[in-house]
Design an enzyme around this catalytic site. Structure first.
Site, PDB file in Angstrom:
ATOM      1  N   LEU A 136       7.342 -29.079  12.358  1.00 39.05           N
ATOM      2  CA  LEU A 136       7.564 -28.866  13.738  1.00 39.05           C
ATOM      3  C   LEU A 136       6.307 -28.574  14.456  1.00 39.05           C
ATOM      4  O   LEU A 136       5.590 -27.761  13.998  1.00 39.05           O
ATOM      5  CB  LEU A 136       8.707 -27.728  13.920  1.00 39.05           C
ATOM      6  CG  LEU A 136       9.861 -27.896  13.327  1.00 39.05           C
ATOM      7  CD1 LEU A 136      10.737 -26.776  13.846  1.00 39.05           C
ATOM      8  CD2 LEU A 136      10.666 -29.251  13.582  1.00 39.05           C
ATOM      9  N   GLY A 151       6.057 -30.650  20.395  1.00 34.88           N
ATOM     10  CA  GLY A 151       6.826 -31.587  20.820  1.00 34.88           C
ATOM     11  C   GLY A 151       8.380 -31.218  20.435  1.00 34.88           C
ATOM     12  O   GLY A 151       9.163 -31.159  21.187  1.00 34.88           O
ATOM     13  N   HIS A 152       8.379 -30.945  19.235  1.00 33.30           N
ATOM     14  CA  HIS A 152       9.975 -30.538  18.947  1.00 33.30           C
ATOM     15  C   HIS A 152      10.095 -29.308  19.224  1.00 33.30           C
ATOM     16  O   HIS A 152      11.452 -29.303  19.795  1.00 33.30           O
ATOM     17  CB  HIS A 152       9.823 -30.233  17.210  1.00 33.30           C
ATOM     18  CG  HIS A 152       9.401 -31.477  16.404  1.00 33.30           C
ATOM     19  ND1 HIS A 152       8.196 -31.388  15.641  1.00 33.30           N
ATOM     20  CD2 HIS A 152      10.070 -32.706  16.263  1.00 33.30           C
ATOM     21  CE1 HIS A 152       8.082 -32.552  14.898  1.00 33.30           C
ATOM     22  NE2 HIS A 152       9.176 -33.153  15.428  1.00 33.30           N
ATOM     23  N   VAL A 189       5.164 -34.360  24.651  1.00 34.35           N
ATOM     24  CA  VAL A 189       3.916 -33.293  24.850  1.00 34.35           C
ATOM     25  C   VAL A 189       2.737 -33.883  24.439  1.00 34.35           C
ATOM     26  O   VAL A 189       2.403 -34.452  23.417  1.00 34.35           O
ATOM     27  CB  VAL A 189       4.412 -31.989  24.207  1.00 34.35           C
ATOM     28  CG1 VAL A 189       3.425 -30.820  24.041  1.00 34.35           C
ATOM     29  CG2 VAL A 189       5.755 -31.663  24.568  1.00 34.35           C
TER      30      VAL A 189
END
Ligand code: PAF
Length: 302
Positions: free
Chosen positions: A33, A36-37, A179
């Protein structure tokens, strides 16, 4: 936050949440992760009473030659990050829980899976079959109200929307903005493969997208000329798989940009394959991809 590994435990936990009147947000990931996640988790936590994050490195979506074993696996870190961001449950099943012996079903979306990353020479159709099969299973396992995906994988979002619409899944698909690092590089778990020198060169993808957006703002609407400009910005990468300007709903290539469009790129830097995209609007500045740039194939908002 609890972590579970079986479908039965996942369903038990979600049944309790639903019985308590909570809406369910699902954030499917392959782990490792990054911000973005985590932005998907933030959005789900903000919009739902209960958020489940799934971590599953899905073997069926790896293309031939892509190294499944080398894909980053960081379950301990992922668990800590998901908990920190307010997720309620982490589902991290082993492969045999998702694909038990005798598993013989595939969910396959036609049309938009055959272009860009899905083009026959990239064996991408097989990749998308792997994605839609596992996402359909996750949708059925979780029965979530909303599912969150990153707009960085614009084609994946379009394919999942098509599948959800065609198969009457009730889940609402929410696409969240990409992101980026300070130099514009879109966050991706695959960025971890880049050497420092490759990492420098990888910035060319977002520079190419932004140069196209800039030229469009200055009045250049011819897609071929915009793509030419992009290719000149992409000289630092090792191979440009494609740079195209496409319709954001159908992903069909455009010849002229007369309305909302999507610039999409796939390129190799060293051995790493990177993808990125940017929503475009003629005669206005580039817009960062809102949900509406990836409408359902019918243009309705699910
Ligand atoms: O985008 C991803 O990480 C994967 O393709 C997904 C949606 C989790 C399916 O394995």
């Amino acid at each position: 936050m609890r972590t579970v590994a079986t479908v039965a435990e996942l369903r038990d936990q979600l049944d309790v949440a639903r019985a308590g009147g909570l809406s369910i947000g699902l954030v499917p990931t392959m782990g490792a992760l990054h911000e973005g996640h985590l932005s998907l988790i933030d959005r789900s936590v903000a919009e739902n009473g209960f958020t489940v994050v799934t971590v599953f490195v899905n073997p069926t979506q790896f293309r031939p030659g892509e190294d499944l074993d080398a894909y980053p696996r960081k379950l301990a870190e992922d668990t800590a990050l998901a908990a920190e961001r307010g997720a309620d449950l982490l589902f991290a099943p082993p492969v045999e829980e998702v694909y038990p012996d005798g598993f013989a079903t595939s969910v396959s979306v036609g049309g938009i899976t055959e272009t860009l990353c899905g083009a026959p020479e990239r064996r991408g159709h097989q990749h998308f079959d792997g994605v839609t099969t596992v996402v359909a299973k996750l949708f059925n396992m979780a029965g979530a109200d909303r599912a969150y995906f990153g707009q960085k994988d614009a084609q994946q979002v379009a394919v999942i929307r098509r599948m959800a619409h065609d198969l009457n899944f009730r889940v609402q698909i929410v696409a969240c903005p990409t992101v980026r690092e300070a130099d514009g590089l879109a966050l991706s778990s695959r960025n971890a493969y880049l050497t420092p020198e490759e990492r420098q060169r990888a910035g060319a993808l977002s520079r190419a997208l932004h140069s196209v957006a800039g030229a469009l703002t200055e009045g250049e609407t011819d897609a071929a000329r915009l793509c030419e400009l992009a290719h000149s910005e992409l000289s630092p990468v090792d191979e440009v798989e494609y740079f195209e300007i496409v319709d954001p709903g159908t992903l069909e290539p455009l010849t002229t940009v007369g309305g909302p469009a999507l610039a999409v790129v796939a390129a190799r830097v060293g051995a790493t394959r990177l993808i990125d995209n940017l929503a475009l609007q003629p005669s206005t500045a580039a817009v960062s991809a809102p949900d509406t740039t990836n409408p359902t194939p019918q243009g309705a908002v699910i």
